[in-house]
Design a protein around this motif. Structure first.
Motif, short mmCIF file in Angstrom:
data_model
loop_
_atom_site.label_atom_id
_atom_site.label_comp_id
_atom_site.label_asym_id
_atom_site.label_seq_id
_atom_site.Cartn_x
_atom_site.Cartn_y
_atom_site.Cartn_z
N LYS A 90 0.83 -1.20 0.00
CA LYS A 90 0.00 0.00 0.00
C LYS A 90 0.87 1.25 0.00
O LYS A 90 1.61 1.52 0.95
CB LYS A 90 -0.95 -0.03 1.20
N LEU A 109 1.37 3.88 2.94
CA LEU A 109 2.06 3.51 4.18
C LEU A 109 3.57 3.57 3.96
O LEU A 109 4.14 2.72 3.29
CB LEU A 109 1.62 2.11 4.63
N GLY A 137 4.02 2.16 7.55
CA GLY A 137 3.09 3.09 8.17
C GLY A 137 3.76 3.87 9.27
O GLY A 137 4.69 3.39 9.94
N ALA A 146 -2.48 4.24 14.30
CA ALA A 146 -3.68 3.59 13.78
C ALA A 146 -3.39 2.68 12.60
O ALA A 146 -4.13 1.71 12.37
CB ALA A 146 -4.71 4.65 13.36
N HIS A 147 -2.32 2.95 11.85
CA HIS A 147 -2.14 2.23 10.59
C HIS A 147 -0.80 1.49 10.48
O HIS A 147 -0.62 0.70 9.56
CB HIS A 147 -2.26 3.20 9.42
N ARG A 200 2.20 -1.11 10.77
CA ARG A 200 2.35 -2.55 10.98
C ARG A 200 3.85 -2.87 10.92
O ARG A 200 4.61 -2.23 10.19
CB ARG A 200 1.61 -3.37 9.91
N ALA A 219 -5.27 2.79 2.55
CA ALA A 219 -4.58 2.70 3.85
C ALA A 219 -5.52 2.24 4.96
O ALA A 219 -5.09 1.58 5.91
CB ALA A 219 -3.95 4.03 4.21
N ILE A 220 -6.80 2.59 4.88
CA ILE A 220 -7.71 2.31 5.99
C ILE A 220 -8.59 1.09 5.75
O ILE A 220 -9.37 0.72 6.62
CB ILE A 220 -8.61 3.52 6.29
#
Length: 402
Positions: A30, A33, A46, A50-51, A53, A137-138
């Motif tokens: 993605k 990120l 990221g 919240a995003h 990893r 991203a979400i």
């Protein structure tokens, strides 16, 4: 990897696409990120809590292979590249599964016919690339972001009110890819209706609805496709109505009678506005399921016996003064209202259902207030939350003693 909710579902989706080499998938990490190496064996994708990893351990060859996941190669070619780089048999597929489980993998060619049609319109996609990156991203599943973006173009929304809040909401929704944004209002544009992103200075004196429609068209990233399900009059079913009256009182204390047709039609609607020095967003009303304007009025009257009398006085007569509407506050309200509207249209959990946010200048501290379905309201929402509205658990209203 961190955060593995729904991981098995994502892995299953990838397995279906990779089985027997098809259908063709072009994996891409993605792009929204940002990647960085925490140490020699650990990659973080990221930035924000919240995003972000974390992937590890990652050897040197695997780290080099990650750079090939840019959406330009299909699975067969990626497997061949992996072999040339000396990766063990099956390593590429296992890596892709791990990335899919973490929600880090997208498909540069997936999403179905609607997504393909959107990609084919380069001028539209160039405008919407930041929105696609954000949706990617979400959303955890590959191609889910492009699917949602394509679905927006098949959506019809109405904005009622074209002042400093409503006109900006309409333009933002149109610019974010909502295919059909209608606007409704009366009268002509006044100098104080003008706002960046909304009605421009040259629209003063024009009909408000016509000027707002022009602003919406200018904001749109190309014309929406004509859909087979469009009715003969060219209208699609309304997905949402945003009520952003120029008189902020009608957003703070919405008229139950005016909302009755929306309740009867089952049309979701969202309130937004500015009154005095306070911005209001919500509630998002899901007819028959969450608190409506009638519930708000009854609840307020229960808490303050003088409220109906005061409201009648505030609504009576014709106001001669220009209403207070701080430009920065109105823009903030419009942006957040549009964001909540888009989240709802995209299928996210409607956090404003049965709730509202208020922010008051000059402190600008946000306050969340829960709005409950009232047992005496004919909208029927209280049946969905039976027993929830009681005298002991109702949140108190603000009062002022003098």
């Amino acid at each position: 990897m961190d955060n593995r909710a729904h991981a098995s579902d994502r892995a299953g989706i990838l397995a279906t696409r990779t089985r027997n080499g098809g259908p063709t998938m072009h994996p891409i990490l993605k792009p929204a990120l940002r990647r960085g190496w925490r140490d020699l064996n650990t990659v973080q994708c990221g930035v924000t809590r919240a995003h972000a990893r974390i992937l590890g351990p990652v050897d040197t060859a695997t780290g080099s292979f990650l750079t090939l996941l840019d959406g330009t190669r299909g699975l067969p070619l990626l497997r061949e590249e992996g072999q040339r780089m000396g990766l063990p048999d099956g390593h590429v597929d296992r890596l892709l599964h791990r990335l899919a489980r973490a929600g880090l993998l997208d498909d540069a060619t997936g999403g179905g016919p609607a997504a393909d049609a959107l990609r084919s319109r380069t001028e539209v996609m160039d405008r919407l690339r930041p929105d696609l990156a954000a949706l990617s991203a979400i959303t955890p599943e590959p191609s889910q972001g492009i699917r949602r973006l394509a679905a927006r173009r098949a959506t019809r929304v109405r904005v009622q009110g074209t002042g400093r809040v409503g006109a900006v909401v309409a333009s933002v929704l149109s610019g974010a890819g909502v295919g059909q944004v209608e606007v409704m209002d009366g009268g002509c544009v006044e100098p104080w209706d003008v706002a960046p992103g909304g009605l421009p200075p040259e629209s003063v004196g024009q009909r408000r609805d016509a000027a707002a429609r022009t602003a919406v068209r200018r904001a749109a990233p190309g014309s929406p496709p004509r859909l087979a399900e469009d009715r003969g009059d060219g209208e699609r079913p309304l997905s949402l109505i945003v009520l952003a009256p120029r008189d902020g009182l009608e957003a703070f204390a919405p008229d139950p009678l005016a909302a009755e047709p929306l309740i009867a039609a089952g049309t979701p609607h969202l309130y937004a506005g500015v009154i005095e020095g306070t911005g209001v967003i919500g509630p998002l009303v899901l007819p028959g399921a969450t608190a409506c304007a009638g519930c708000l009025a009854l609840d307020r009257a229960d808490a303050d016996a003088a409220w109906p009398r005061m409201l009648a006085q505030w609504r009576s007569g014709r106001r001669r003064q220009v209403p207070a509407c701080d430009l920065a506050l109105a823009t903030t309200v419009a942006g957040l209202a549009a964001a909540h509207a888009l989240a709802f249209l995209d299928g996210a959990e409607p956090t404003l259902a049965g709730a509202r946010w208020e922010v008051a200048a000059p402190g600008l501290a946000w306050r969340r207030r829960r709005e409950r379905a009232h047992a005496s309201c004919p909208c029927g929402a209280s049946e969905q939350v039976k027993g929830e509205h009681t005298s002991v658990d109702r949140e108190p209203h603000d009062t002022m003693a003098g």
